[in-house]
Design a protein around this motif. Structure first.
Motif, PDB file in Angstrom:
ATOM      1  N   VAL A 108       0.844  -1.195   0.000  1.00 54.13           N
ATOM      2  CA  VAL A 108       0.000   0.000   0.000  1.00 54.13           C
ATOM      3  C   VAL A 108       0.882   1.248   0.000  1.00 54.13           C
ATOM      4  O   VAL A 108       1.865   1.325   0.738  1.00 54.13           O
ATOM      5  N   SER A 109       0.522   2.208  -0.812  1.00 52.37           N
ATOM      6  CA  SER A 109       1.307   3.438  -0.917  1.00 52.37           C
ATOM      7  C   SER A 109       1.213   4.263   0.370  1.00 52.37           C
ATOM      8  O   SER A 109       0.255   4.142   1.144  1.00 52.37           O
ATOM      9  N   ALA A 110       2.206   5.111   0.567  1.00 49.45           N
ATOM     10  CA  ALA A 110       2.202   6.016   1.726  1.00 49.45           C
ATOM     11  C   ALA A 110       0.986   6.938   1.675  1.00 49.45           C
ATOM     12  O   ALA A 110       0.396   7.252   2.707  1.00 49.45           O
ATOM     13  N   ARG A 111       0.594   7.359   0.479  1.00 50.39           N
ATOM     14  CA  ARG A 111      -0.577   8.230   0.319  1.00 50.39           C
ATOM     15  C   ARG A 111      -1.832   7.536   0.840  1.00 50.39           C
ATOM     16  O   ARG A 111      -2.632   8.118   1.574  1.00 50.39           O
ATOM     17  N   THR A 112      -1.990   6.255   0.493  1.00 47.09           N
ATOM     18  CA  THR A 112      -3.169   5.505   0.920  1.00 47.09           C
ATOM     19  C   THR A 112      -3.139   5.247   2.419  1.00 47.09           C
ATOM     20  O   THR A 112      -4.161   5.371   3.099  1.00 47.09           O
ATOM     21  N   LEU A 113      -1.970   4.900   2.951  1.00 45.54           N
ATOM     22  CA  LEU A 113      -1.862   4.693   4.402  1.00 45.54           C
ATOM     23  C   LEU A 113      -2.132   5.990   5.163  1.00 45.54           C
ATOM     24  O   LEU A 113      -2.795   5.966   6.203  1.00 45.54           O
ATOM     25  N   ALA A 114      -1.645   7.099   4.649  1.00 46.31           N
ATOM     26  CA  ALA A 114      -1.907   8.386   5.298  1.00 46.31           C
ATOM     27  C   ALA A 114      -3.404   8.674   5.306  1.00 46.31           C
ATOM     28  O   ALA A 114      -3.957   9.142   6.313  1.00 46.31           O
ATOM     29  N   SER A 115      -4.087   8.361   4.208  1.00 49.02           N
ATOM     30  CA  SER A 115      -5.537   8.542   4.130  1.00 49.02           C
ATOM     31  C   SER A 115      -6.240   7.673   5.167  1.00 49.02           C
ATOM     32  O   SER A 115      -7.177   8.108   5.826  1.00 49.02           O
ATOM     33  N   TYR A 116      -5.788   6.443   5.318  1.00 51.64           N
ATOM     34  CA  TYR A 116      -6.358   5.500   6.289  1.00 51.64           C
ATOM     35  C   TYR A 116      -6.220   6.022   7.714  1.00 51.64           C
ATOM     36  O   TYR A 116      -7.147   5.949   8.515  1.00 51.64           O
TER      37      TYR A 116
END
Length: 132
Positions: A108-116
């Motif tokens: 999972v990308s950092a962008r997606t994890l940050a969103s989570y």
């Protein structure tokens, strides 16, 4: 699993390969799902089963119905687990993801994890670097 809050994409949940996802909003209310499902890994396939076929399987197969019940209980469990572990301030949420869901860091990308987690990508990367 993602949803959109106005113009912002919010990541709600991650699933492992082989996971079955069901939108209760779509299934019970016969309306478009609130959540959208997408893959984070290349080569992964999402399969959609029409409601009529799903309902027919529930009626015709006790084994399938039992399996779906077990999966529903698993979804309740994981939602409760998320409420228990992924809480606190942003730093504590990042630590919890790194501790309890380390497998998602690989796909999972950092962008997606940050969103989570509910933070900016830059903040997530900075805290992750400090922790690791």
């Amino acid at each position: 699993m993602v949803y959109f809050e106005k113009e912002k994409e919010e990541t709600y949940e991650f699933a492992s390969p082989g996971t079955i996802l069901l939108s209760p909003h779509s299934y019970y209310m016969n309306q478009p799902a609130v959540m959208q499902f997408e893959t984070c890994k290349k080569g992964c396939t999402c399969i959609m089963v029409p409601k009529a076929k799903f309902d027919r399987l529930l009626v015709e197969s006790h084994e399938f119905a039992r399996w779906m019940f077990d999966l529903a209980m698993w979804q309740f469990y994981t939602s409760e687990k998320k409420l228990k572990y992924i809480k606190g301030d942003a730093r504590e949420r990042i630590i919890a993801v790194l501790k309890y869901r380390p497998e998602i860091l690989e796909v999972v990308s950092a962008r997606t994890l940050a969103s989570y987690i509910g933070v900016t990508e830059a903040y997530f990367c900075r805290i992750k670097k400090e922790i690791l």
